[in-house]
Design an enzyme around this catalytic site. Structure first.
Site, PDB file in Angstrom:
ATOM      1  N   PHE A 187       0.845  -1.173   0.000  1.00 51.82           N
ATOM      2  CA  PHE A 187       0.000   0.000   0.000  1.00 51.82           C
ATOM      3  C   PHE A 187       0.887   1.233   0.000  1.00 51.82           C
ATOM      4  CE2 PHE A 187      -2.860   3.221   1.693  1.00 51.82           C
ATOM      5  CZ  PHE A 187      -3.971   2.999   0.888  1.00 51.82           C
ATOM      6  N   ASP A 239       2.064  -5.197   8.301  1.00 54.61           N
ATOM      7  CA  ASP A 239       0.888  -4.353   8.137  1.00 54.61           C
ATOM      8  C   ASP A 239      -0.321  -5.289   8.013  1.00 54.61           C
ATOM      9  OD1 ASP A 239      -1.239  -2.856   7.082  1.00 54.61           O
ATOM     10  OD2 ASP A 239       0.088  -1.509   5.983  1.00 54.61           O
ATOM     11  N   TYR A 284     -10.902   0.302  10.892  1.00 55.11           N
ATOM     12  CA  TYR A 284     -12.103   0.725  10.172  1.00 55.11           C
ATOM     13  C   TYR A 284     -12.471  -0.166   8.995  1.00 55.11           C
ATOM     14  CZ  TYR A 284      -8.503   3.189   7.406  1.00 55.11           C
ATOM     15  OH  TYR A 284      -7.382   3.505   6.677  1.00 55.11           O
ATOM     16  N   LYS A 285     -11.710  -1.228   8.745  1.00 53.53           N
ATOM     17  CA  LYS A 285     -12.056  -2.140   7.654  1.00 53.53           C
ATOM     18  C   LYS A 285     -12.859  -3.314   8.228  1.00 53.53           C
ATOM     19  CE  LYS A 285      -7.855  -0.851   5.089  1.00 53.53           C
ATOM     20  NZ  LYS A 285      -8.471   0.104   4.151  1.00 53.53           N
ATOM     21  N   ARG A 331     -12.415  -4.183  -7.194  1.00 56.53           N
ATOM     22  CA  ARG A 331     -12.094  -4.869  -5.950  1.00 56.53           C
ATOM     23  C   ARG A 331     -13.381  -5.141  -5.176  1.00 56.53           C
ATOM     24  NH1 ARG A 331      -8.074  -2.452  -1.349  1.00 56.53           N
ATOM     25  NH2 ARG A 331      -9.823  -1.002  -1.199  1.00 56.53           N
TER      26      ARG A 331
END
Length: 423
Positions: free
Chosen positions: A136, A208, A233-234, A382
């Site tokens: 990322f 990560d 938050y995912k 995605r």
């Protein structure tokens, strides 16, 4: 095909699988709009229904009535550590090794600085940070910024494939910064094997966990990891911009020094001394005053995750992602969709990604039809599968809607060609 897995060509079978799904009860705990299939939990998880009440409680009672006394009365000061202990249980760490605080980017800066500092004490000749070109971007940007700040000959070495890790780990490598599940493709690292490889080369590893925490079973202690960061938050459904977390292996806690040594990380913050003295444990990785509202609502999603059998989540995740891939293969084979997600379950996280020449417009058209996924450059559609609120019939209907968008070329509409600030 497992006993729990539905037939590949029957919506009725998908409905039956939903009826017998042991996780189906959790869907009612999330607030989702009518007529929407939400396949973007890998970017922003759905809102737990209880989060609204928790937010009202903090706003009206704790802040509104009890005011500043809530730092003690409602234990606001301990929230990052208390919630961190819960996250530690989710990622296989001990309670004293994790705090929920700041953002993923800031926590990468902290852990990367701490790891380089440890290595500089042990062997100052190690000045290479190894990471993935497909990592990322924020991970790489933070590493680049830290290298500029240090200005001591540090370099970033990027690999293009997990198979290249061993060859990249020379005696000059200090730290490997790796993401357990790739944000674009969904490819999953073997954390234990990769960590062993990094350690054999004398380097430290930072993991990560942003696209794995809450969706993939994680055991940082068993993998012998050094540091880890991740967001809430995912798949942990903490809310937009909810605080991230940072985990430090117990063996490093006494010596690890992070550069943002703010007063919340002080051993005795309310003595107001001019010199810094690091707190014990992971609390030393705190910096400034914490966002209490965001922490409080994040805890709601984390508590839900703690009630769920992680093996059941993983089993359903793999079944749903495999179903998605099979349906696309059998029903949309005439369209230029290129699967970039590994079909091997051992190498796959909880999202499925395809390249399409008109990926951006296709996703915009799909969202307009009520199927919410997201788009990532270059040309990637995605689809995030959050097993707590996504069902088998959702997957069937999502693929059917994608078929209509492509067959009828609905994506050609002018409004689907316009890009906003966020894609």
């Amino acid at each position: 095909m497992s006993a729990a897995e539905p037939s590949r060509d029957s919506r009725d079978a998908c409905l039956r699988a939903d009826e017998s799904d042991p996780l189906a009860q959790f869907r009612a705990e999330f607030s989702l709009p009518e007529g929407v299939i939400y396949l973007d939990g890998n970017s922003l998880g759905a809102r737990p229904r209880a989060a609204a009440e928790r937010a009202r409680e903090v706003l009206e009672q704790e802040w509104g009535h009890d005011l500043i006394g809530s730092w003690n009365k409602h234990h606001w000061f301990d929230l990052p550590v208390r919630i961190g202990a819960k996250v530690a249980r989710l990622v296989g760490g001990d309670a004293g090794e994790c705090v929920v605080t700041d953002t993923t980017s800031i926590n990468i800066f902290k852990t990367l600085s701490a790891a380089l500092d440890l290595q500089r004490d042990a062997d100052p000749s190690r000045r290479i940070i190894v990471s993935e070109r497909e990592n990322f971007p924020t991970d790489l940007y933070v590493a680049e910024g830290l290298i500029r700040l240090l200005d001591r000959g540090y370099e970033l070495r990027l690999i293009d494939d997990p198979a290249e890790l061993g060859a990249a780990l020379g005696s000059d490598v200090a730290v490997a910064l790796l993401t357990q599940v790739n944000y674009r493709s969904g490819e999953l690292w073997d954390m234990g094997a990769a960590t062993e490889l990094v350690h054999a080369a004398g380097a430290l590893v930072i993991w990560d966990l942003c696209h794995s925490a809450g969706a993939v079973p994680i055991n940082l202690s068993a993998a012998n990891a050094d540091f880890a960061v991740g967001c809430t938050y995912k798949y942990l459904n903490g809310g937009p911009g909810s605080p991230a977390f940072v985990w430090i292996a117990e063996r490093h806690l006494a010596e690890a020094r992070q550069p943002l040594s703010g007063w919340w990380g002080h051993a005795r913050p309310f003595e107001m001394r001019p010199e810094f003295a690091a707190a014990e444990g992971a609390r030393r990785f705190l910096s400034g005053t914490q966002p209490i509202l965001s922490l409080a609502t994040a805890e709601v999603g984390i508590d839900i995750a703690l009630r769920v059998d992680e093996d059941a989540v993983r089993e359903k995740s793999l079944a749903l992602t495999e179903l998605f891939m099979r349906l696309v293969e059998t029903r949309l084979a005439h369209h230029p969709l290129t699967l970039i997600t590994p079909t091997d379950p051992a190498r796959r996280g909880s999202h499925v990604s395809y390249r399409h020449p008109e990926g951006f417009a296709v996703m915009k058209a799909l969202i307009a039809e009520g199927v919410i996924g997201d788009y990532r450059e270059p040309g990637v559609l995605r689809f995030g599968i959050a097993p707590l609120y996504v069902g088998y019939a959702d997957v069937w209907d999502a693929v059917e809607t994608l078929r209509l968008v492509l067959d009828e070329e609905r994506w050609r509409a002018p409004e689907f060609q316009v890009r906003g600030a966020v894609t």
